[in-house]
Design a protein around this motif. Structure first.
Motif, PDB file in Angstrom:
ATOM      1  N   ALA A 269      45.926  20.986  36.354  1.00  0.00           N
ATOM      2  CA  ALA A 269      47.349  21.000  36.704  1.00  0.00           C
ATOM      3  C   ALA A 269      47.977  22.369  36.443  1.00  0.00           C
ATOM      4  O   ALA A 269      48.966  22.742  37.091  1.00  0.00           O
ATOM      5  N   GLY A 270      47.411  23.119  35.490  1.00  0.00           N
ATOM      6  CA  GLY A 270      47.914  24.468  35.199  1.00  0.00           C
ATOM      7  C   GLY A 270      47.553  25.442  36.316  1.00  0.00           C
ATOM      8  O   GLY A 270      48.375  26.264  36.737  1.00  0.00           O
ATOM      9  N   PHE A 271      46.326  25.351  36.815  1.00  0.00           N
ATOM     10  CA  PHE A 271      45.907  26.176  37.953  1.00  0.00           C
ATOM     11  C   PHE A 271      46.772  25.815  39.164  1.00  0.00           C
ATOM     12  O   PHE A 271      47.257  26.687  39.894  1.00  0.00           O
ATOM     13  N   GLN A 272      47.008  24.518  39.356  1.00  0.00           N
ATOM     14  CA  GLN A 272      47.823  24.097  40.501  1.00  0.00           C
ATOM     15  C   GLN A 272      49.257  24.616  40.391  1.00  0.00           C
ATOM     16  O   GLN A 272      49.895  24.924  41.394  1.00  0.00           O
ATOM     17  N   LEU A 273      49.756  24.718  39.155  1.00  0.00           N
ATOM     18  CA  LEU A 273      51.110  25.260  38.982  1.00  0.00           C
ATOM     19  C   LEU A 273      51.138  26.739  39.397  1.00  0.00           C
ATOM     20  O   LEU A 273      52.074  27.191  40.064  1.00  0.00           O
ATOM     21  N   ALA A 274      50.101  27.461  39.012  1.00  0.00           N
ATOM     22  CA  ALA A 274      50.025  28.868  39.442  1.00  0.00           C
ATOM     23  C   ALA A 274      49.913  28.948  40.966  1.00  0.00           C
ATOM     24  O   ALA A 274      50.523  29.814  41.604  1.00  0.00           O
ATOM     25  N   LEU A 275      49.145  28.020  41.552  1.00  0.00           N
ATOM     26  CA  LEU A 275      48.993  28.016  43.016  1.00  0.00           C
ATOM     27  C   LEU A 275      50.291  27.637  43.727  1.00  0.00           C
ATOM     28  O   LEU A 275      50.497  27.997  44.885  1.00  0.00           O
ATOM     29  N   ALA A 276      51.143  26.876  43.043  1.00  0.00           N
ATOM     30  CA  ALA A 276      52.411  26.446  43.650  1.00  0.00           C
ATOM     31  C   ALA A 276      53.386  27.611  43.789  1.00  0.00           C
ATOM     32  O   ALA A 276      54.349  27.529  44.547  1.00  0.00           O
ATOM     33  N   CYS A 277      53.137  28.680  43.026  1.00  0.00           N
ATOM     34  CA  CYS A 277      54.038  29.836  43.072  1.00  0.00           C
ATOM     35  C   CYS A 277      53.696  30.734  44.265  1.00  0.00           C
ATOM     36  O   CYS A 277      52.573  30.731  44.770  1.00  0.00           O
ATOM     37  N   ASP A 278      54.681  31.520  44.684  1.00  0.00           N
ATOM     38  CA  ASP A 278      54.449  32.443  45.799  1.00  0.00           C
ATOM     39  C   ASP A 278      53.488  33.557  45.408  1.00  0.00           C
ATOM     40  O   ASP A 278      52.692  34.017  46.221  1.00  0.00           O
ATOM     41  N   LEU A 279      53.615  34.029  44.171  1.00  0.00           N
ATOM     42  CA  LEU A 279      52.845  35.197  43.721  1.00  0.00           C
ATOM     43  C   LEU A 279      52.230  34.907  42.359  1.00  0.00           C
ATOM     44  O   LEU A 279      52.831  34.202  41.544  1.00  0.00           O
ATOM     45  N   ARG A 280      51.045  35.464  42.114  1.00  0.00           N
ATOM     46  CA  ARG A 280      50.378  35.304  40.829  1.00  0.00           C
ATOM     47  C   ARG A 280      50.044  36.684  40.250  1.00  0.00           C
ATOM     48  O   ARG A 280      49.373  37.479  40.906  1.00  0.00           O
ATOM     49  N   VAL A 281      50.563  36.919  39.051  1.00  0.00           N
ATOM     50  CA  VAL A 281      50.204  38.134  38.319  1.00  0.00           C
ATOM     51  C   VAL A 281      49.352  37.683  37.146  1.00  0.00           C
ATOM     52  O   VAL A 281      49.783  36.844  36.339  1.00  0.00           O
ATOM     53  N   LEU A 282      48.130  38.206  37.083  1.00  0.00           N
ATOM     54  CA  LEU A 282      47.186  37.738  36.061  1.00  0.00           C
ATOM     55  C   LEU A 282      46.940  38.809  35.013  1.00  0.00           C
ATOM     56  O   LEU A 282      46.774  39.989  35.355  1.00  0.00           O
ATOM     57  N   ALA A 283      46.901  38.390  33.755  1.00  0.00           N
ATOM     58  CA  ALA A 283      46.362  39.266  32.713  1.00  0.00           C
ATOM     59  C   ALA A 283      44.844  39.279  32.902  1.00  0.00           C
ATOM     60  O   ALA A 283      44.265  38.325  33.448  1.00  0.00           O
ATOM     61  N   ASP A 284      44.206  40.342  32.412  1.00  0.00           N
ATOM     62  CA  ASP A 284      42.765  40.454  32.704  1.00  0.00           C
ATOM     63  C   ASP A 284      41.915  39.425  31.955  1.00  0.00           C
ATOM     64  O   ASP A 284      40.719  39.304  32.217  1.00  0.00           O
ATOM     65  N   ASP A 285      42.554  38.657  31.050  1.00  0.00           N
ATOM     66  CA  ASP A 285      41.792  37.579  30.388  1.00  0.00           C
ATOM     67  C   ASP A 285      42.032  36.220  31.075  1.00  0.00           C
ATOM     68  O   ASP A 285      41.620  35.182  30.545  1.00  0.00           O
ATOM     69  N   ALA A 286      42.669  36.215  32.233  1.00  0.00           N
ATOM     70  CA  ALA A 286      42.981  34.933  32.904  1.00  0.00           C
ATOM     71  C   ALA A 286      41.691  34.226  33.318  1.00  0.00           C
ATOM     72  O   ALA A 286      40.696  34.871  33.690  1.00  0.00           O
ATOM     73  N   ARG A 287      41.721  32.902  33.224  1.00  0.00           N
ATOM     74  CA  ARG A 287      40.567  32.070  33.591  1.00  0.00           C
ATOM     75  C   ARG A 287      41.100  30.882  34.366  1.00  0.00           C
ATOM     76  O   ARG A 287      41.870  30.083  33.814  1.00  0.00           O
ATOM     77  N   LEU A 288      40.709  30.758  35.624  1.00  0.00           N
ATOM     78  CA  LEU A 288      41.239  29.705  36.487  1.00  0.00           C
ATOM     79  C   LEU A 288      40.158  28.656  36.736  1.00  0.00           C
ATOM     80  O   LEU A 288      39.005  29.005  37.003  1.00  0.00           O
ATOM     81  N   CYS A 289      40.544  27.396  36.680  1.00  0.00           N
ATOM     82  CA  CYS A 289      39.542  26.341  36.875  1.00  0.00           C
ATOM     83  C   CYS A 289      40.192  25.087  37.456  1.00  0.00           C
ATOM     84  O   CYS A 289      41.169  24.588  36.895  1.00  0.00           O
ATOM     85  N   MET A 290      39.650  24.592  38.574  1.00  0.00           N
ATOM     86  CA  MET A 290      40.126  23.326  39.130  1.00  0.00           C
ATOM     87  C   MET A 290      39.219  22.225  38.573  1.00  0.00           C
ATOM     88  O   MET A 290      38.179  21.901  39.132  1.00  0.00           O
TER      89      MET A 290
END
Ligand code: ACO
Length: 269
Positions: free
Chosen positions: A135-156
């Motif tokens: 649900a956290g990845f989906q929240l990021a996907l719901a946004c128009d733009l994603r700015v990631l810190a270099d330690d970001a880890r995305l998982c569905m």
């Protein structure tokens, strides 16, 4: 008149914080001790925020307190007891309490917390540090733009738990990475690093962790430098572009431009 925003008590109970300064609203997932796990109340309160935002708000930044953006759904939601004060979907379905349409309406009320982030009159930005799971990845996907810190880890993660992603994430994921890569990411439930996320177009920007806030502030300033009405009209055009045919989109551009020219001529005259 805008609807009222959630009260401070409602925000706290939902694990959220909201700060509005002029044209910028900052929504913070604020349960770092649970890695910003979210419950049904988090999502309905997010929807409430969307309804109540003052018209002056043009940018919505979503971030998480602490080391993770969000660990996704609060796993207690899957326990028979559920989360205190909230409907346990699992328990309700197991007990045969509520027909399909009631459960459908409940999930729709959760999805409403995500869907407003694509509204044309705002630009939503996810500032992602650490894990963004399910649900956290989906929240990021719901946004128009994603700015990631270099330690970001995305998982569905949903398919690995026997579920499907149902918080509006499948469409933006497919739009961004294509259906084949989306199948691979979801059906392996693997974790994507920040560097891979940039390659896959899941991030507009990847920055060192200590530069995340500054990068989001710079982006916000750049977005605010464009006149509000032109930004809204352009976002509406861009959102329609994927589904529209070329001629249809060209007609939409003409209509939007005539509106803009009319407004500019009136303002000048
Ligand atoms: N729900 C409830 N509690 C959680 C969740 C969650 N999703 N994620 C973490 N927590 C709790 C942990 O149980 C732990 O509690 P404790 O201090 O009482 O032991 C605390 O948060 C810290 O978690 P750690 O695992 O110690 O933190 P770490 O930084 O090492 O790992 C990570 C973070 C990777 C997010 C890990 O906690 C994790 O994998 N969590 C589960 C993720 C998950 O499966 N989410 C569901 C996805 S599906 C969906 O969202 C629909």
């Amino acid at each position: 008149m805008e609807a009222a925003l959630p009260s401070a008590e409602e925000l706290t109970a939902a694990g959220l914080r909201l700060e509005i300064q002029g044209a910028v609203a900052k929504v913070t997932l604020a349960r770092p001790e649970r890695r910003n796990a979210m419950t049904g109340r988090t999502w309905t309160t997010l929807a409430h925020i969307g309804h109540g935002l003052p018209e002056s708000v043009r940018i919505v930044v979503i971030s998480g307190d602490g080391s993770s953006f969000s660990s996704g759904i609060d796993l207690a939601m899957f326990s028979p007891e559920g989360v205190p004060g909230e409907t346990s979907l699992m328990a309700r379905i197991a007990a045969g309490d509520g027909d399909r349409s009631e459960i459908d309406a409940l999930i729709a009320s959760y999805q409403a917390g995500y869907l407003w982030l694509r509204r044309p009159d705002i630009v939503s930005v996810a500032a992602v540090r650490g894990h963004a799971i399910g649900a956290g990845f989906q929240l990021a996907l719901a946004c128009d733009l994603r700015v990631l810190a270099d330690d970001a880890r995305l998982c569905m993660k949903e398919p690995a738990l026997g579920l499907v992603p149902d918080l509006t994430g499948t469409k933006p994921l497919v739009d961004l990475v294509g259906v084949n890569r989306a199948i691979e990411l979801c059906l392996t439930a693997r974790t994507v690093s920040a560097a891979e996320a940039r390659e896959l177009r899941l991030a507009e920007l990847v920055v060192p962790g200590d530069e995340l806030e500054a990068a989001v502030a710079d982006l916000t300033a750049a977005l605010l430098a464009v006149p509000a009405e032109a930004a809204t009209a352009t976002k509406a055009l861009l959102l329609g572009a994927t589904e529209a045919g070329l001629e249809e989109q060209a007609a939409a551009e003409r209509a939007a431009q005539i509106d803009r020219l009319t407004a500019l001529a009136r303002a000048a005259g």
